[in-house]
Design a protein around this motif. Structure first.
Motif, mmCIF file in Angstrom:
data_model
loop_
_atom_site.group_PDB
_atom_site.id
_atom_site.type_symbol
_atom_site.label_atom_id
_atom_site.label_comp_id
_atom_site.label_asym_id
_atom_site.label_seq_id
_atom_site.Cartn_x
_atom_site.Cartn_y
_atom_site.Cartn_z
ATOM 1 N N LYS A 1 0.890 -1.171 -0.066
ATOM 2 C CA LYS A 1 -0.112 -0.089 0.132
ATOM 3 C C LYS A 1 0.952 1.392 0.149
ATOM 4 C CE LYS A 1 -3.859 -2.145 2.264
ATOM 5 N NZ LYS A 1 -4.589 -2.157 3.288
ATOM 6 N N VAL A 2 0.496 2.380 -0.433
ATOM 7 C CA VAL A 2 1.065 3.595 -0.519
ATOM 8 C C VAL A 2 0.120 4.607 -0.259
ATOM 9 C CG1 VAL A 2 2.844 2.832 -2.569
ATOM 10 C CG2 VAL A 2 0.680 3.940 -3.185
ATOM 11 N N VAL A 3 0.616 5.651 0.030
ATOM 12 C CA VAL A 3 -0.256 6.721 0.493
ATOM 13 C C VAL A 3 0.020 7.956 -0.872
ATOM 14 C CG1 VAL A 3 -0.883 8.628 2.058
ATOM 15 C CG2 VAL A 3 -0.285 6.401 2.963
ATOM 16 N N CYS A 4 -1.114 8.293 -1.205
ATOM 17 C CA CYS A 4 -1.151 9.328 -2.556
ATOM 18 C C CYS A 4 -1.762 10.673 -1.916
ATOM 19 C CB CYS A 4 -1.813 8.770 -3.567
ATOM 20 S SG CYS A 4 -1.104 7.227 -4.329
ATOM 21 N N GLN A 5 -0.846 11.986 -2.413
ATOM 22 C CA GLN A 5 -1.464 13.039 -1.852
ATOM 23 C C GLN A 5 -1.658 13.869 -3.076
ATOM 24 O OE1 GLN A 5 0.268 14.906 1.529
ATOM 25 N NE2 GLN A 5 0.391 16.891 0.449
ATOM 26 N N GLY A 6 -2.607 14.869 -3.146
ATOM 27 C CA GLY A 6 -2.999 15.772 -4.242
ATOM 28 C C GLY A 6 -1.659 16.636 -4.409
ATOM 29 N N VAL B 1 6.255 10.361 -14.686
ATOM 30 C CA VAL B 1 7.007 10.063 -13.374
ATOM 31 C C VAL B 1 7.326 10.845 -12.256
ATOM 32 C CG1 VAL B 1 9.666 9.269 -12.999
ATOM 33 C CG2 VAL B 1 8.504 8.494 -15.042
ATOM 34 N N LEU B 2 7.456 12.386 -12.710
ATOM 35 C CA LEU B 2 7.601 13.009 -11.889
ATOM 36 C C LEU B 2 6.226 13.494 -10.901
ATOM 37 C CD1 LEU B 2 9.382 16.163 -14.037
ATOM 38 C CD2 LEU B 2 10.094 14.726 -12.042
ATOM 39 N N THR B 3 4.899 13.410 -11.528
ATOM 40 C CA THR B 3 3.844 13.416 -11.055
ATOM 41 C C THR B 3 3.675 12.213 -9.925
ATOM 42 O OG1 THR B 3 2.651 14.384 -12.915
ATOM 43 C CG2 THR B 3 1.299 13.307 -11.362
ATOM 44 N N VAL B 4 3.917 11.073 -10.205
ATOM 45 C CA VAL B 4 3.946 9.975 -9.289
ATOM 46 C C VAL B 4 5.089 10.330 -8.100
ATOM 47 C CG1 VAL B 4 4.520 7.306 -9.068
ATOM 48 C CG2 VAL B 4 3.183 8.172 -10.926
ATOM 49 N N ILE B 5 6.262 10.560 -8.559
ATOM 50 C CA ILE B 5 7.110 10.763 -7.532
ATOM 51 C C ILE B 5 6.692 11.876 -6.403
ATOM 52 C CG2 ILE B 5 9.281 11.852 -6.909
ATOM 53 C CD1 ILE B 5 10.485 10.450 -9.641
ATOM 54 N N ASP B 6 5.978 12.912 -6.826
ATOM 55 C CA ASP B 6 5.492 13.917 -5.978
ATOM 56 C C ASP B 6 4.213 13.684 -5.373
ATOM 57 O OD1 ASP B 6 7.471 15.684 -6.596
ATOM 58 O OD2 ASP B 6 6.374 17.212 -7.451
ATOM 59 N N VAL C 1 2.990 10.209 -4.487
ATOM 60 C CA VAL C 1 3.136 9.144 -3.586
ATOM 61 C C VAL C 1 4.033 9.701 -2.320
ATOM 62 C CG1 VAL C 1 3.895 7.127 -3.146
ATOM 63 C CG2 VAL C 1 2.906 7.510 -5.399
ATOM 64 N N VAL C 2 3.605 9.768 -1.166
ATOM 65 C CA VAL C 2 4.039 10.496 -0.109
ATOM 66 C C VAL C 2 4.756 9.375 0.961
ATOM 67 C CG1 VAL C 2 3.123 12.705 -0.136
ATOM 68 C CG2 VAL C 2 2.008 11.039 1.098
ATOM 69 N N GLU C 3 4.152 8.172 0.763
ATOM 70 C CA GLU C 3 4.538 7.061 1.707
ATOM 71 C C GLU C 3 4.382 5.767 1.008
ATOM 72 O OE1 GLU C 3 2.709 5.564 5.973
ATOM 73 O OE2 GLU C 3 2.930 7.658 5.753
ATOM 74 N N PRO C 4 5.309 5.183 0.851
ATOM 75 C CA PRO C 4 6.734 5.546 1.192
ATOM 76 C C PRO C 4 7.215 6.583 0.301
ATOM 77 C CG PRO C 4 6.479 3.385 -0.209
ATOM 78 C CD PRO C 4 5.264 3.733 0.067
ATOM 79 N N SER C 5 8.372 7.440 0.568
ATOM 80 C CA SER C 5 8.647 8.376 -0.179
ATOM 81 C C SER C 5 9.501 7.929 -1.255
ATOM 82 C CB SER C 5 9.564 9.180 0.447
ATOM 83 O OG SER C 5 10.142 10.281 -0.253
ATOM 84 N N LEU C 6 9.176 8.166 -2.726
ATOM 85 C CA LEU C 6 9.883 7.736 -3.775
ATOM 86 C C LEU C 6 11.013 8.491 -4.057
ATOM 87 C CD1 LEU C 6 6.751 6.846 -6.070
ATOM 88 C CD2 LEU C 6 8.007 5.391 -4.422
ATOM 89 N N LYS C 7 11.449 9.735 -3.122
ATOM 90 C CA LYS C 7 12.428 10.312 -3.264
ATOM 91 C C LYS C 7 13.500 10.034 -2.387
ATOM 92 C CE LYS C 7 9.475 14.263 -3.723
ATOM 93 N NZ LYS C 7 9.295 15.858 -3.517
ATOM 94 N N ASP C 8 13.508 8.917 -1.615
ATOM 95 C CA ASP C 8 14.355 8.116 -0.804
ATOM 96 C C ASP C 8 15.700 7.610 -1.490
ATOM 97 O OD1 ASP C 8 15.876 6.551 0.620
ATOM 98 O OD2 ASP C 8 14.135 5.943 2.052
#
Length: 93
Positions: free
Chosen positions: A37-42, A74-79, A81-88
């Motif tokens: 599961k992932v947490v997505c944010q607007g 890709v940039l939209t998904v990276i921004d 999806v906040v959990e887990p952080s895809l910027k890790d």
């Protein structure tokens, strides 16, 4: 009471807070054998406009030469999806 009056009475934080939702990724759940599961944010409008600008190539006259849909997605998904952080940095190859 009019809708405008109701909006004006609302807390500013309530209006500007981006919605969040937990979502399951069925393909990864199947591969891992447990719920993934992932947490997505607007994404706010300004950031989304930046993503669009970064994904469009213009020619010398300012016309659109190419739209990099993959980069935009890709940039939209990276921004988004906040959990887990895809910027890790652990996710970098």
């Amino acid at each position: 009471m009019s809708l405008i009056d109701k909006l004006l009475q609302m807390d500013n934080k309530t209006l500007t807070e981006m919605p969040k939702r937990e979502m399951e990724v069925p393909r990864l759940t199947q591969v891992l054998g447990e719920p993934f599961k992932v947490v997505c944010q607007g994404i706010d409008g300004e950031r989304y406009a930046d993503i669009q600008k970064a994904s469009i190539d213009l020619n010398k006259k300012g016309g659109v030469r190419n739209i990099n849909l993959f980069d935009m997605q890709v940039l939209t998904v990276i921004d988004g999806v906040v959990e887990p952080s895809l910027k890790d940095t652990k996710l970098l190859l």
